[in-house]
Design an enzyme around this catalytic site. Structure first.
Site, PDB file in Angstrom:
ATOM      1  N   CYS A  48      43.272  39.529  47.489  1.00 59.53           N
ATOM      2  CA  CYS A  48      43.125  40.991  47.501  1.00 59.53           C
ATOM      3  C   CYS A  48      42.421  41.469  46.249  1.00 59.53           C
ATOM      4  CB  CYS A  48      44.489  41.664  47.552  1.00 59.53           C
ATOM      5  SG  CYS A  48      45.455  41.173  48.937  1.00 59.53           S
TER       6      CYS A  48
ATOM      7  N   GLU B 164      42.936  39.719  42.835  1.00 58.68           N
ATOM      8  CA  GLU B 164      43.338  38.918  41.692  1.00 58.68           C
ATOM      9  C   GLU B 164      42.146  38.218  41.036  1.00 58.68           C
ATOM     10  OE1 GLU B 164      44.917  39.359  44.934  1.00 58.68           O
ATOM     11  OE2 GLU B 164      45.906  37.421  44.993  1.00 58.68           O
TER      12      GLU B 164
END
Lengths: 262, 841
Positions: free
Chosen positions: B438, B440
């Site tokens: 997502c 990171e």
């Protein structure tokens, strides 16, 4: 130098992230009080000089706040990152910002000091010698030309149009970037002939490059209810997209650059 | 005049056909991998685990059915049916067996499963009892940590049930050196070790396992070459025949040898992307900086005239569709947290080179175009933005945003690079980061980030403060004292911190237990061959072989906890309008409101079972009565009136998301409660814990497990999304909300932060609209915000907002210089605006 930061005026709203009223990302400050009474006005809570109470989502809220330039600036500085990135800044609207000459020019001055671009949205209804006090601090003027016929203008807005048209000519040669705006209102000025006449007037002004046709909407209606005032335009339907396009085509015949919306 | 070639390329008809074929049917669960894996495992019980993994991988790739789908130019499918999934019993299986009958009909991400597959899997699963990573992890966990998990303080379910994934391998090495080059590196290392080295046993086994794995992949590609050749022989259509022969040629060469042209590079990339996911069930295996490592062969092809932009575009479009051909079936609860069949294969463009210059190139633009051509959720297409990012690139990205698919996500180099460096990453590596899953950030090819390690619900510790550590009668936290002891707000806030700290410690225990279980039971030798420094250290990533090691669990609920704690501060301690006991009562009774139907049903079931347990007779009428009581709320009319007033008072307290300095700085403190505490801990791979601040989509299902909170939020309703304000409470528009969010410390949340926003399409209308939109992002990034992603609100959303105004309280519609809150307008005016929405572009 007079301390312009202490100048006090009256506002009724601040709208951040405005992207349709002048270049870049802007914050609009709505100044209280207007000499006109346009029937379609979408900010009726800003017309009177006196603060008014309006029901918003069923709850009463007071519109009208006295404030100095110095007190107001921190509320405008918050979006400075966006002004700087986008060439945006502050737009004064209303009400009628020309109706507070002891406040508005000083506010514009303070904004210029910060490096923001400045704009006003105006009816243009004010003595020119007063308007001149605004000019040193003004980059963009978005000015309404509502009708060429003075009698009809008076019937729908409460004032004649001669002074307004005269001021439009003066703005055009004053060095500011002037855009003419036309609120296109059914029953008032939305025939092809009327729009064409306004566009030709705009084209006749030296240095004016843009004309915006703003289609009538009913978004102010709820505010009239909230103020307990009658909305005389209630039964008027917004125009279709095709019809607006036909008016745009008509306006373009004047030779000036035209668009729908701000 | 322009720096880049950005001319639009039309989508070919092939892409339309591929899309249709891929999405024609519901995804399916297939058993081939599970069967082959089990066959191999049964034969290798006396081998070291890493060798068993490699042999199983080879056995699977030798025997798993292969298909070339109609019209494909890039081949390699993990399942016979498109968008389907294999099963990975070595990680966990019990949930699947218990969900056999519901997995096809569940709301989030359903999968078809045939009776035959159920029977096959049922047989296979018998072998796995007691052998999975999840069972071993449970054995390692402290009892208190298990209790915390059972009571939903946090959910480490992601890696508890599945492989870890969440890494970017060295695709560039495969493209430039081929697997033969990788094998040579392994051989060189093998030659250098001595039998008397302390780590000889484990290192030797791993290096041999890497060779087995690379050969398995080469062999798999050859199977495709043979299949393509066979299909070409049968093919009557001369055009397709030629394509199949080209596919046969490509697969005979890559990924074994270095790619010689862009087409081969695409095929080599795809095999690696696909097979890493066959090796483990990890998700978020992210392609990373695709426009960088694919560019040299693209440029070469364009320069020497062997490649056209149009063909390159078609190949990219094909790869984009292939990303969606891979799928994964998660357990029902996890599926809700990661809703949308997403594997989070994050592909990023733009940003800086390792030397700190702008990295944007023509291929970056083709990647945007590929997302526009396919309009699919995969790949998770993202872009890096820095001060030197060309506006041309940003405007093209904004055009993609305007399509309404929610892509790309925008990431800010100016904060992420310094954030990574604060974790010990070198400057050059930090400039080379990409995004995993997502949000990171990590350095691709060098990192085992263990991102997304758990969802930490920041609201739950506050509930424990009110109950002195108990949840449903069980001690879950610590005793922080009776409410009467909190005589100052500082004491109250301190109790929250202590409850939170305890849960953080439990989370660390759970994560580390799972971490060790993966190292022991599921080391991944193929992935290890493609990530630095596994070859040199002789350890897999799971064993700590990567150059950089982290564990990144993510907290969420900042907005709710900020608003909740400030409500208590003002109403209890400053204005003394209510007592803590009154808050406790209001929360226990859900502010007098009924529960959601789902929660009411669960509560009814609980009451009914306890009545039955007490030996009482319960008939239909009694059940209906209890259900109705929960739906209507259990408070008296007098209480209800009081709670309504209370919620009004709570609403009047200043809220996060409105650019109010004191409130936002307090939000920063609240986030620190989680982020700073986590910094203290270490993982078994020699790395540190680092916090993320985002819930993916888990703010909804985990909100369902959270009682009413002092911010006036009702029980079982969603928790605020990402680091954004609570829906409906940011009333000064997007700049004010963004300024609030920017005041959090994004730098310390080096595992990523997530800020979603909704926009009306008119905000992006025309070139001027796109420019202002881009400047809005840049204005947020100037203030060191980390991430931004946009839902452009379309007509359907407006229609939904008419039906459910409570969900869209702050949806601002902007039409021709005037703006309004959509939900406050009358139906007829809303209809006007809906009609206009279609006119925007």
């Amino acid at each position: 130098m007079e301390n312009y930061l202490k100048a006090r005026g009256r506002i009724f709203d601040i709208q951040r992230y405005s992207i349709h009223d002048g270049p870049g990302i802007r914050t609009i400050v709505f100044l209280k009080g207007c000499p006109l009474r346009c029937r379609w006005c979408c900010n009726p809570e800003g017309q009177e000089w006196e603060p008014v109470e309006m029901l918003v989502e069923g709850k009463p809220k007071l519109y009208g706040e006295d404030i100095t330039v110095e007190e107001l600036m921190p509320r405008l500085i918050t979006d400075e990152f966006y002004y700087m990135r986008s060439g945006g800044g502050i737009t004064l609207s209303g009400g009628e910002c020309l109706a507070q000459p002891d406040f508005a020019p000083h506010l514009l001055h303070a904004c210029k000091d910060m490096g923001y671009t400045t704009a006003i949205e105006t009816t243009g209804y004010q003595k020119w010698e007063i308007i001149e006090r605004y000019l040193p601090y003004l980059d963009y003027v978005l000015m309404d030309i509502k009708h060429i016929d003075s009698a009809k203008h008076k019937a729908f807005t409460g004032v004649n149009n001669e002074l307004i048209h005269e001021n439009a000519r003066k703005f055009a040669t004053s060095g500011v970037d002037l855009t003419i705006r036309v609120p296109v209102i059914p029953t008032f000025n939305n025939t092809p002939e009327e729009i064409r006449a306004i566009a030709e007037f705009a084209a006749s002004l030296p240095g004016v490059e843009k004309l915006h046709l703003l289609p009538y909407h009913r978004l102010g209606q709820g505010k009239y209810d909230g103020l307990g005032r009658e909305y005389t335009m209630r039964d008027i339907e917004p125009m279709t997209r095709d019809y607006m396009q036909s008016l745009l085509a008509e306006a373009k015949k004047s030779g000036i650059y035209c668009q729908i919306g701000g | 005049m322009k720096k880049f070639n950005t001319a639009d390329i039309p989508r070919t008809e092939r892409i339309g056909r591929l899309l249709h074929h891929t999405f024609e049917k519901m995804p399916e669960i297939e058993a081939d991998r599970a069967v082959l894996l089990t066959e191999s495992y049964k034969k290798t019980e006396n081998e070291p685990m890493v060798k068993r993994r490699a042999l199983a991988f080879a056995h699977i790739l030798e025997n798993i059915p292969i298909v070339i789908r109609p019209d494909e130019l890039i081949v390699g499918s993990s399942t016979k049916a498109p968008r389907s999934c294999q099963v990975y019993p070595e990680f966990s299986f019990e949930w699947l067996e218990s969900e056999f009958d519901t997995v096809a009909t569940r709301e989030a991400d359903p999968f078809y499963i045939s009776d035959e597959t159920k029977a096959t899997l049922h047989e296979v699963f018998k072998y796995w009892k007691g052998k999975t990573t999840s069972e071993l992890a449970t054995a390692y966990m402290a009892p208190e940590a298990i209790t915390s998990v059972e009571h939903n303080m946090f959910t480490p379910g992601n890696y508890f049930y599945n492989g870890v994934g969440h890494f970017t391998c060295k695709y560039w090495d495969v493209i430039n050196l081929g697997l033969e080059g990788i094998k040579k590196q392994v051989w060189d290392e093998l030659m250098s070790i001595r039998p008397y080295d302390a780590d000889y046993a484990t290192k030797h086994e791993l290096l041999e396992s890497m060779i087995i794995s690379c050969d398995a992949v080469i062999n798999y590609a050859r199977r495709y070459s043979v299949l393509a050749m066979d299909m070409a022989k049968e093919c009557q259509d001369p055009v397709r025949k030629k394509e199949l022969l080209q596919i046969a040629k490509n697969c005979a060469r890559v990924p074994e040898h270095p790619a010689e042209d862009f087409y081969e590079a695409c095929q080599a990339f795809w095999f690696i992307q696909q097979l890493l996911q066959i090796e483990s069930s990890g998700h978020s295996i992210s392609p990373g900086r695709f426009d960088q490592y694919m560019y040299p062969l693209y440029e070469k092809g364009i320069y020497n005239g062997t490649l056209t932009r149009e063909f390159a575009q078609e190949l990219l479009d094909c790869i984009w569709i292939k990303f969606n051909d891979l799928n994964k079936c998660r357990d029902a609860a996890s599926a809700e947290g990661f809703a949308g069949y997403s594997l989070f294969q994050n592909l990023i463009c733009g940003g800086q080179t390792r030397e700190g210059r702008d990295a944007t190139n023509d291929l970056s633009f083709l990647c945007i175009q590929a997302s526009m051509h396919t309009l699919l959720p995969a790949p998770s297409f993202t872009v890096r933005v820095w001060n030197g990012t060309p506006n041309e690139f940003m405007l093209k990205c904004a055009e993609l945003t305007r399509t309404g698919i929610g892509l790309p996500a925008y990431y800010n180099d100016e904060i992420i690079i310094q954030s990574l460096m604060s974790r010990g990453v070198t400057l050059e590596d930090a400039r080379d980061y990409n995004i995993i899953g997502c949000v990171e950030p990590q350095v691709g090819g060098k990192t085992h980030g263990w991102h997304d390690a758990a969802f930490f619900n920041m609201c739950r510790p506050l509930e424990l403060v009110f109950s002195n550590g108990y949840d449903k009668g069980v001690m879950v936290g610590i005793e922080t004292g009776d409410l009467s002891e909190f005589t100052t707000f500082e004491k109250f806030f301190d109790a929250y911190k202590r409850q939170s700290n305890f849960q953080v410690a439990m989370l660390v225990n759970a994560n580390n237990s799972i971490d060790v279980a993966h190292a022991e039971r599921c080391p991944l030798p193929f992935a290890a061959a493609l990530v630095d420094d596994c070859i040199k250290t002789g350890k897999t990533m799971e064993q700590g072989g990567a150059h950089y090691n982290f564990t990144g669990p993510q907290g969420f609920g900042i907005a709710n906890m900020t608003d909740a704690l400030l409500a208590i501060k003002e109403l209890v301690y400053e204005k003394k309008k209510y007592t803590l006991e009154e808050f406790k009562e209001a929360m226990a009774l859900n502010y007098g409101k009924g529960l959601t139907p789902k929660a009411a049903k669960a509560s009814t079931n609980a009451v009914v079972s306890s009545l039955i347990a007490e030996g009482k007779k319960v008939d239909e009428n009694v059940i209906a009565g209890i259900f109705k009581m929960f739906l209507d709320g259990v408070a008296t009319d007098e209480q209800k009136a009081k709670f309504d007033k209370m919620r009004e008072d709570i609403d009047a307290v200043p809220k996060y998301g409105n650019d109010i300095e004191e409130v936002d700085l307090f939000a920063r403190e609240v986030a620190y409660v989680y982020t700073k505490e986590l910094n203290k801990y270490k993982n078994p791979r020699g790395g540190i814990f680092q916090a993320g601040l985002y819930p993916v989509s888990a703010n909804v299902p985990l909100g369902e497990q959270t009682g009413a909170t002092p911010d006036g939020r009702l029980a079982n309703t969603p928790i605020a999304d990402g680091v954004g304000p609570r829906g409906g409470y940011d009333i000064y528009g997007p700049t004010a909300a963004a300024n609030s969010v920017a005041k959090l410390d994004h730098g310390i949340a080096s595992n990523g932060t997530l800020y979603n926003q909704k926009f009306h399409p008119s905000a992006l209308a025309g070139v001027e609209g796109l420019q202002k939109f881009v400047m809005y992002i840049r204005g947020f990034f100037d203030q060191k915000g980390m991430h931004m992603q946009f839902n452009v609100v379309d007509r359907d959303t407006l229609l939904d907002a008419q039906k459910h105004p409570e969900k869209y309280k702050t949806l601002v519609v902007r039409v021709a210089g005037y703006s309004a809150l959509f939900t406050t307008l009358s139906k007829s005016l809303q209809d006007d605006i809906i009609a206009r929405t279609e006119q925007v572009f």
